[in-house]
Design an enzyme around this catalytic site. Structure first.
Site, PDB file in Angstrom:
ATOM      1  N   ASP A  66     -17.770  36.270  32.986  1.00 21.00           N
ATOM      2  CA  ASP A  66     -16.521  35.719  32.469  1.00 21.00           C
ATOM      3  C   ASP A  66     -16.344  36.007  30.981  1.00 21.00           C
ATOM      4  OD1 ASP A  66     -18.597  34.050  31.676  1.00 21.00           O
ATOM      5  OD2 ASP A  66     -17.937  32.344  32.857  1.00 21.00           O
ATOM      6  N   ASN A 135     -19.325  20.026  35.599  1.00 21.11           N
ATOM      7  CA  ASN A 135     -18.461  19.685  36.739  1.00 21.11           C
ATOM      8  C   ASN A 135     -18.720  20.583  37.954  1.00 21.11           C
ATOM      9  OD1 ASN A 135     -17.363  22.092  35.922  1.00 21.11           O
ATOM     10  ND2 ASN A 135     -15.310  21.307  35.480  1.00 21.11           N
ATOM     11  N   HIS A 137     -18.903  23.945  37.875  1.00 26.62           N
ATOM     12  CA  HIS A 137     -18.315  25.296  37.849  1.00 26.62           C
ATOM     13  C   HIS A 137     -19.403  26.351  37.726  1.00 26.62           C
ATOM     14  CE1 HIS A 137     -17.849  24.995  33.225  1.00 26.62           C
ATOM     15  NE2 HIS A 137     -18.553  26.086  33.400  1.00 26.62           N
ATOM     16  N   GLU A 142     -13.449  26.686  38.233  1.00 24.88           N
ATOM     17  CA  GLU A 142     -13.389  25.237  38.113  1.00 24.88           C
ATOM     18  C   GLU A 142     -13.252  24.580  39.492  1.00 24.88           C
ATOM     19  OE1 GLU A 142     -14.156  23.917  35.419  1.00 24.88           O
ATOM     20  OE2 GLU A 142     -12.955  24.545  33.693  1.00 24.88           O
TER      21      GLU A 142
HETATM   22  C1  GLP Z   1     -19.910  28.166  30.515  1.00 24.34           C
HETATM   23  C2  GLP Z   1     -20.045  29.448  31.315  1.00 24.34           C
HETATM   24  C3  GLP Z   1     -20.847  29.251  32.553  1.00 24.34           C
HETATM   25  C4  GLP Z   1     -22.141  28.513  32.235  1.00 24.34           C
HETATM   26  C5  GLP Z   1     -21.817  27.157  31.667  1.00 24.34           C
HETATM   27  C6  GLP Z   1     -23.041  26.320  31.374  1.00 24.34           C
HETATM   28  O1  GLP Z   1     -18.871  27.373  30.951  1.00 24.34           O
HETATM   29  N1  GLP Z   1     -18.782  29.998  31.665  1.00 24.34           N
HETATM   30  O2  GLP Z   1     -21.129  30.516  33.133  1.00 24.34           O
HETATM   31  O3  GLP Z   1     -22.922  28.374  33.386  1.00 24.34           O
HETATM   32  O4  GLP Z   1     -21.099  27.381  30.459  1.00 24.34           O
HETATM   33  O5  GLP Z   1     -23.526  26.594  30.110  1.00 24.34           O
HETATM   34  P1  GLP Z   1     -24.868  26.039  29.507  1.00 24.34           P
HETATM   35  O6  GLP Z   1     -25.940  26.915  30.053  1.00 24.34           O
HETATM   36  O7  GLP Z   1     -24.701  26.218  28.027  1.00 24.34           O
HETATM   37  O8  GLP Z   1     -25.010  24.630  29.914  1.00 24.34           O
END
Ligand code: GLP
Length: 252
Positions: A66, A135, A137, A142
């Site tokens: 993404d 949440n 995702h 989402e």
């Molecule tokens: C973002 C990314 C996700 C990732 C999430 C969790 O929203 N788009 O791909 O899994 O963050 O991030 P973290 O590893 O910092 O908790």
């Protein structure tokens, strides 16, 4: 489905080992890459092991999950920047084989179509790394996203913007939209490793465990995947019922 290792470092060792095993077996493998703080120790360990073991990564193709819409590749909070910082500037990937969605692209729909097509043309993703949002995702899919989705533009939920606000100077600077690989694209990967570490993911893991295959919990799509593993550290496993997690052998 749920596998336990004691610490983020032990998970980094395991995942790095899996990546290197794959590269030795298939030097031109296609990797699905994720961003976020969960991935940082993993990329750190992988870079160390690539150097120590003299692994050639130049034949790999990579697709990131993404990117924020509106952030250019040189913006410090863009995922382009993150990937250069933690991986691409540190080991010798072939730059023309590392793909991320372009957050400044004018024709977003055309780009979305092309991104999913490029993955198919590359032969599909061999190993997909996933983190998880609080949440549920994955990528930026989402809650409520169709399991049949392909690469698409998404309006970020307030929860996600709040969670990710910690990386930005102010909450107002957190983008409102992103481009993400779709859930169907993710589910087509041959192998999936979904990783969750830290106590702030414990409730999300309990929710994922309890969830049926349900678009309200995007990460639940991995439950239908024959080879997906959800790998948690002790902190993230804290609210899972006793006996749910299999223990993984630690990799040195
Ligand atoms: C973002 C990314 C996700 C990732 C999430 C969790 O929203 N788009 O791909 O899994 O963050 O991030 P973290 O590893 O910092 O908790």
């Amino acid at each position: 489905m749920f596998f336990l290792l004691p610490t983020p470092q032990a998970i980094a060792d395991y995942v790095s080992h899996r990546l290197i095993q794959l590269i030795r077996h298939k030097p031109d493998a296609v990797l699905g890459l994720a961003t976020g703080s969960t991935m940082e120790p993993i990329y750190e360990r992988f870079c160390q092991q690539v150097a120590q073991q003299d692994i050639d990564v130049s034949h790999l193709t990579t697709f990131n999950l993404d990117e924020y819409i509106g952030l250019g590749a040189d913006h410090p909070q863009s995922y382009h920047y993150y990937m250069r910082q933690y991986l691409f500037n540190r080991v010798a990937f072939a730059q023309h084989k590392t793909f991320l969605p372009d957050g400044l692209c004018v024709d977003l729909n055309e780009q979305c179509q092309r991104y999913s097509d490029l993955i198919r043309q590359a032969g599909g993703i061999d190993l997909q790394l996933l983190g998880i949002g609080s949440n549920g995702h994955i990528g930026f899919n989402e809650p409520g996203t169709s399991f049949a989705s392909r690469t698409h533009v998404v309006d970020l939920s307030e929860q996600t913007r709040l969670d990710n606000g910690r990386f930005f100077d102010s909450q107002d600077h957190v983008p409102t939209q992103a481009i993400t690989l779709g859930l169907q694209d993710i589910a087509e990967a041959k192998d999936i490793l979904l990783i969750a570490t830290g106590s702030n993911k414990a409730q999300t893991m309990a929710d994922l465990y309890a969830s049926a295959l349900d678009e309200a919990m995007p990460a639940s799509i991995v439950k239908a995947h024959p080879r997906a593993m959800v790998i948690v550290d002790e902190a993230a496993a804290a609210l899972l019922p006793q006996g749910v997690c299999k223990t993984l052998t630690q990799m040195a």
